[in-house]
Scaffold this motif. Structure first.
Motif, PDB file in Angstrom:
ATOM      1  N   PHE A   1       0.962  -0.944  -0.106  1.00 22.11           N
ATOM      2  CA  PHE A   1       0.022  -0.054  -0.026  1.00 22.11           C
ATOM      3  C   PHE A   1       0.851   1.264   0.073  1.00 22.11           C
ATOM      4  N   ALA A   2       1.784   1.360   0.556  1.00 23.82           N
ATOM      5  CA  ALA A   2       2.847   2.422   0.626  1.00 23.82           C
ATOM      6  C   ALA A   2       3.219   2.800  -0.725  1.00 23.82           C
ATOM      7  N   VAL A   3       3.515   1.787  -1.419  1.00 28.68           N
ATOM      8  CA  VAL A   3       4.104   2.002  -2.918  1.00 28.68           C
ATOM      9  C   VAL A   3       2.643   2.416  -3.677  1.00 28.68           C
TER      10      VAL A   3
ATOM     11  N   HIS B   1       1.870   6.014  -3.720  1.00 27.79           N
ATOM     12  CA  HIS B   1       2.648   7.028  -4.572  1.00 27.79           C
ATOM     13  C   HIS B   1       2.442   7.064  -6.060  1.00 27.79           C
ATOM     14  N   LEU B   2       1.613   5.676  -6.518  1.00 24.23           N
ATOM     15  CA  LEU B   2       1.444   5.788  -8.034  1.00 24.23           C
ATOM     16  C   LEU B   2       0.218   6.273  -8.533  1.00 24.23           C
ATOM     17  N   GLN B   3      -0.013   6.835  -9.561  1.00 26.08           N
ATOM     18  CA  GLN B   3      -1.047   7.326 -10.139  1.00 26.08           C
ATOM     19  C   GLN B   3      -2.265   6.362 -10.487  1.00 26.08           C
ATOM     20  N   ASP B   4      -1.476   5.530 -11.319  1.00 20.52           N
ATOM     21  CA  ASP B   4      -2.437   4.419 -11.930  1.00 20.52           C
ATOM     22  C   ASP B   4      -2.515   3.248 -10.806  1.00 20.52           C
ATOM     23  N   TYR B   5      -3.750   3.012 -10.587  1.00 22.89           N
ATOM     24  CA  TYR B   5      -3.985   1.788  -9.819  1.00 22.89           C
ATOM     25  C   TYR B   5      -4.184   0.421 -10.364  1.00 22.89           C
TER      26      TYR B   5
ATOM     27  N   GLU C   1      -1.713  -2.448 -15.277  1.00 26.74           N
ATOM     28  CA  GLU C   1      -0.652  -2.052 -16.182  1.00 26.74           C
ATOM     29  C   GLU C   1       0.199  -0.621 -15.477  1.00 26.74           C
ATOM     30  N   GLY C   2      -0.374  -0.276 -14.379  1.00 23.69           N
ATOM     31  CA  GLY C   2       0.349   0.887 -13.849  1.00 23.69           C
ATOM     32  C   GLY C   2       1.694   0.411 -13.497  1.00 23.69           C
ATOM     33  N   PHE C   3       1.902  -0.832 -13.276  1.00 26.15           N
ATOM     34  CA  PHE C   3       3.121  -1.300 -12.721  1.00 26.15           C
ATOM     35  C   PHE C   3       3.980  -2.000 -13.763  1.00 26.15           C
TER      36      PHE C   3
ATOM     37  N   ALA D   1       5.693   6.834 -19.798  1.00 23.64           N
ATOM     38  CA  ALA D   1       7.180   7.115 -19.719  1.00 23.64           C
ATOM     39  C   ALA D   1       7.620   7.151 -18.364  1.00 23.64           C
ATOM     40  N   SER D   2       6.991   7.452 -17.443  1.00 23.78           N
ATOM     41  CA  SER D   2       7.825   7.772 -16.293  1.00 23.78           C
ATOM     42  C   SER D   2       6.938   7.180 -15.036  1.00 23.78           C
ATOM     43  N   PHE D   3       7.503   6.960 -13.786  1.00 19.93           N
ATOM     44  CA  PHE D   3       6.858   6.757 -12.743  1.00 19.93           C
ATOM     45  C   PHE D   3       7.167   7.987 -11.912  1.00 19.93           C
ATOM     46  N   PRO D   4       6.208   7.989 -10.738  1.00 21.19           N
ATOM     47  CA  PRO D   4       6.466   9.335  -9.738  1.00 21.19           C
ATOM     48  C   PRO D   4       7.731   8.941  -9.320  1.00 21.19           C
TER      49      PRO D   4
END
Lengths: 492, 456
Positions: free
Chosen positions: B329-331, B334-338, B341-343, B420-423
């Motif tokens: 959950f901590a990671v 920080h992500l925008q896309d849950y 595919e977001g991973f 392109a990028s991860f936060p």
């Protein structure tokens, strides 16, 4: 100490490679040296270090649960460790002078898998065995999924799920056995002392057998295998089929047969039927294949089928043949995969129809290929002949009413294997050369050395298998003592 | 007792701190120091050193098991605050208040692990629930968060009603609220007693989200701000399980044969529903909500088997499940896309984060060398004492769980990123995450470090 060294060398090597990310040259050379170190330790064990203290190791671990970190190298462990260290060395030697993406991680995962598999071969504690069983799987899963072909993700996931499903059943069996031991221990010695009724043996037998049958694979649990072999990068496929399937045979010989001999006899007919059906079925499919890797994959199922049938023959002759075959099958199939990889890399295809006439311009690879293929179909004077001969003798002495059916159908498998192997040789090497095979396939010197070493092993043990038989004679006698059905029935 | 009182005091302190301290990172540090103090005090109590001498009138008893459970929860909470403490700032402006509420909940947690009177159990559950309703709705501008809070509040109140009614019937049957006083065997069969048993079983099942009382869970977990979902799904759930075990081990031990089939049925149903539904989720957060239901099914085996193994197993489960889920959950926060595919391709961009996540998921799936494996091992071993079918069903469901946990691993390692990028993660975040993951591995290799606390 030897056993500990054998585990630690690849483990430390793998951690080193993971942390120190070198380029391909560096990683391949480092991996080769690590595998050479393992092989040397194994060699030292064969010739010098033979005292029981050297061959076993035990340390307290998870004492609250009744498990301990106990390893011991018996005859079965010896021959499989020898196979593992030798195959890794040959494979890494062959892999010099290629290029693979992210090489450090690739070799590190392979070495981790080596540690896991050696652990499986040497563990004398059922929980530890289970630990290593899973640990060998994870690196293979990552290898096949990261470096494999286009369909790699679903295919290797299927492989993972199948194996995991089998192993959790085994875990239930292990936990049940532990609860029955007098001293609440997971140790093999304690488990052997339990007296199980034939009903208990029966269902425990299936819990364990499914795990091993999936790993082997035995028909009808084999569906993961051809896809996985095809989609994995060839070095990984080679290790899967040369070394990893031996985990299944080891499971049969060390855990299943000695712990549940009555059930093994009761269900022996069923398992042998599955095994010989698998032989015929896989042989027919092998004849239809157009892809070289898939053909070898199916031929491997057929060979494993024969070995499984041999395990359930429950007599000393078959055990001897099987133990010998563990080593020879590993070396032969490794040779086949290396050759398949060579052909694919140098011609750019592994569709057999588009190859042809290689013999005209490239005699060297042709000679190697023909010798190793002939060993694969167990021609006399090759190593596999001795093993399969003993296996058939053993199957004919099976304590089952249908022994001759199994022997005849299993024998058909040998004929079929000659059919598809010779057909493969004809399509790939003979006939008219085409644009793909026009250019001669030149072998680099290290590739020549690896293949020559294999041919030497094949011919040497084909003529003089005694050293290998000596290694395993005690183990097979002891196993026969535990699974001798007539003696068991006389006792009860 | 040490930790219970001090956590309430710390809660008040933190609430007032926002008046005096404007710097959020100082408040965060204050909370961490407070937790460390709580942890030390709790350890001191394990060794018999008490800060206060209070006559508890037999309503609370901090035995070794409860204290070890508290230590595990405090350690998990410490990692939780380290990893996602700063993510709370994004939820809303009342940073100090959120932390204060966490400390109040802590007091409730210690009450439910240490109760001997059902009144304290009731109080503890309320002390936990009311701050949780607030935290669920703390993202005030988000409709989903509001909806989740309302849903949680309504259904939570309903289940509290069941609990209270159960306790009332219990009093009617036995004439006291004590969870430990030996029962007069003649009242065991009475219908009042049976009614109270079932009502308490249903109410507790509701609180730990066991099927068929799980319907609130996915929506609430999904709607609540991710940082607080993490807390609810782990530490709170684990504490309530400890309470569950204590209730059925002590209070209803004589009616074992009455409730065991019920619990077996609930466990099987929970494993089935949780796992099968999780397979079809598209959002990782929602998948984790269902996975927490599935894991609850496994933890319920501790109640089902109720023996030494299962109690030890629950401790290991508490530690390994909490750490792994908190890390994931901590990671996620920080992500925008849950979505899964977001991973994609995370392993190439953030190898340390991806490796830690892989360990968390492997642990949840129960792969050897992680704490999660040993936790499951203990549970299965405990359950095998009775019918083997429950255990066999549980391991088959553990294989189903691999389907959804490995989807994330596949996305991180085997697929390439389309975005392109991860936060950017905060500076020390990957290292902390790795430490958490290594702790999980340590737990899987040397579980005696935790279990040893029970006996020495």
């Amino acid at each position: 100490m030897v056993v500990l060294l054998l585990l630690l060398i690849p483990l430390i090597g793998a951690s080193f490679l993971f942390l120190y990310k070198g380029d391909y040259q560096f990683s391949a050379a480092a991996a080769l040296k690590i595998s050479l170190a393992s092989l040397l330790v194994m060699g030292a064990r064969l010739f010098y270090w033979q005292t029981p203290e050297m061959l076993s190791f035990s340390a307290p671990w998870l004492t609250a649960l009744g498990s301990s970190f106990s390893l011991r190298m018996d005859g079965l462990g010896t021959i499989l460790s020898l196979l593992t260290t030798a195959s890794y060395f040959l494979l890494f030697w062959y892999l010099r002078g290629q290029s693979i993406e992210r090489p450090a991680a690739f070799f590190a995962w392979l070495l981790l898998a080596q540690a896991g598999m050696l652990g499986v071969f040497l563990a004398m504690d059922s929980l530890l065995f289970y630990f290593f069983w899973e640990l060998a799987l994870i690196p293979m899963y990552f290898l096949a999924s990261q470096w494999g072909g286009a369909r790699r993700i679903p295919v290797t996931f299927k492989f993972f799920i199948y194996t995991f499903l089998g192993s959790v059943f085994m875990l239930i069996g292990i936990l049940y056995l532990q609860s029955k031991t007098a001293d609440h221990s997971f140790a093999l010695e304690s488990i052997k002392k339990i007296r199980l009724s034939s009903d208990q043996q029966s269902w425990l037998f299936w819990l364990f057998f499914i795990a091993f049958a999936i790993k082997l694979p035995v028909f009808p649990f084999h569906t993961w295998q051809p896809d996985t072999y095809e989609e994995s990068p060839t070095p990984v496929t080679a290790m899967l089929s040369a070394v990893m399937v031996k985990m299944g045979i080891l499971g049969l010989l060390r855990w299943l047969l000695p712990l549940f001999p009555i059930a093994s006899y009761m269900w022996g007919d069923v398992v042998m039927t599955l095994a010989v059906v698998g032989i015929v079925y896989a042989s027919f499919l092998a004849m239809q294949q157009t892809d070289l890797k898939r053909l070898i994959a199916y031929s491997s199922i057929a060979h494993i089928g024969l070995m499984t049938a041999g395990a359930f023959a429950l007599n000393n002759m078959a055990y001897q043949g099987l133990l010998l075959q563990l080593f020879t099958h590993g070396i032969n199939i490794l040779g086949m995969w290396i050759l398949a990889d060579l052909i694919e890399r140098k011609t750019g295809t592994r569709t057999m129809a588009s190859l042809g006439g290689i013999a005209q311009h490239s005699p060297a690879i042709t000679i190697f290929f023909v010798i190793i293929s002939l060993a694969n179909i167990a021609l006399p004077l090759t190593n596999a002949f001795v093993g399969e001969f003993l296996l058939f003798n053993g199957i004919l002495a099976t304590p089952s009413n249908y022994y001759w059916v199994f022997a005849v159908v299993g024998g058909l498998g040998i004929i079929f294997s000659a059919v598809y192997t010779l057909k493969m040789i004809r399509t790939i090497f003979y006939g008219e050369a085409n644009s793909v095979t026009q250019a001669p396939i030149l072998l680099a010197s290290h590739e020549c050395w690896v293949l020559s070493a294999m041919v030497c092993l094949i011919l040497f043990f084909g003529v003089y298998p005694q050293p290998l038989l000596n290694l395993t004679a005690d183990f097979s006698k002891e196993l026969f003592g535990l699974t001798d059905i007539t003696a068991l029935f006389r006792k009860s | 007792m040490n930790a219970l009182l001090v956590s309430a005091i710390l809660g008040v302190l933190l609430m007032l701190s926002s008046v005096f301290i404007k710097n959020k990172s100082s408040i965060h540090t204050l909370a961490l120091v407070g937790l460390a103090v709580l942890f030390v005090l709790n350890l001191a109590e394990i060794n018999g050193w008490l800060l206060f001498e209070i006559d508890l009138k037999g309503m609370l008893r901090f035995d070794r098991y409860a204290l070890v459970m508290n230590a595990i929860m405090l350690a998990s909470l410490f990692f939780y605050l380290l990893l996602s403490g700063r993510s709370m700032e994004k939820v809303g402006p009342h940073y100090a208040d959120y932390l204060a509420l966490l400390f109040f909940i802590c007091a409730g947690l210690f009450m439910v692990t240490g109760y001997t009177s059902l009144l304290i159990l009731f109080l503890g559950i309320e002390v936990i629930s009311i701050p949780l309703y607030i935290l669920t709705g703390s993202d005030k501008r988000n409709l989903k968060s509001n909806e989740a809070a309302l849903k949680y509040f309504l259904l939570g109140s309903f289940s509290t009603g069941l609990l209270l009614l159960g306790i009332a019937f219990f009093y009617g049957a036995r004439g006291n609220f004590s969870a430990t006083v030996a029962v007069d065997p003649t009242v065991v069969g009475s219908s009042l007693q049976l009614a109270s048993l079932l009502l308490l079983l249903f109410a507790m099942s509701f609180k730990v989200s066991v099927a068929p009382f799980h319907f609130w869970t996915p929506d609430v977990y999904d709607g609540a701000p991710t940082v607080f979902t993490s807390f609810m799904a782990t530490i709170v759930k684990v504490a309530l399980f400890a309470a569950f075990v204590r209730l059925f081990e002590d209070t209803f031990s004589l009616q074992f044969s009455t409730w065991q089939p019920w619990v077996a049925g609930f466990a099987v149903l929970t494993l089935l529903i949780g796992n099968l539904t999780a397979v079809f989720q598209q959002s990782v957060k929602r998948m984790l909500a269902y996975s927490s239901i599935a894991q609850a099914g496994f933890m319920l085996l501790a109640v089902y088997a109720i023996n030494g193994d299962s109690k030890e197993g629950l401790l290991l489960y508490a530690a390994s499940y909490s750490l792994a889920t908190i890390g994931i959950f901590a990671v996620l926060s920080h992500l925008q896309d849950y979505t899964f595919e977001g991973f994609n391709g995370l392993a190439k961009k953030q190898p340390v984060v991806a490796a830690s996540l892989a360990i968390f998921f492997l642990s949840l799936a129960g792969i050897p060398l992680t704490g999660g494996f040993l936790a499951k091992l203990f549970m299965i071993k405990a359950a095998l004492v009775y019918q083997p079918w429950v255990a066999i069903f549980a391991v088959i469901m553990a294989v189903v769980a691999v389907f959804y946990y490995f989807r994330v691993i596949q996305a991180m390692y085997f697929r390439t990123a389309d975005q392109a990028s991860f936060p950017e993660f905060p500076k020390h975040f990957p290292t902390l995450l790795l430490v958490t993951a290594l702790l999980l591995v340590l737990l899987g290799v040397f579980p005696e470090t935790i279990l040893g606390l029970l006996y020495f």
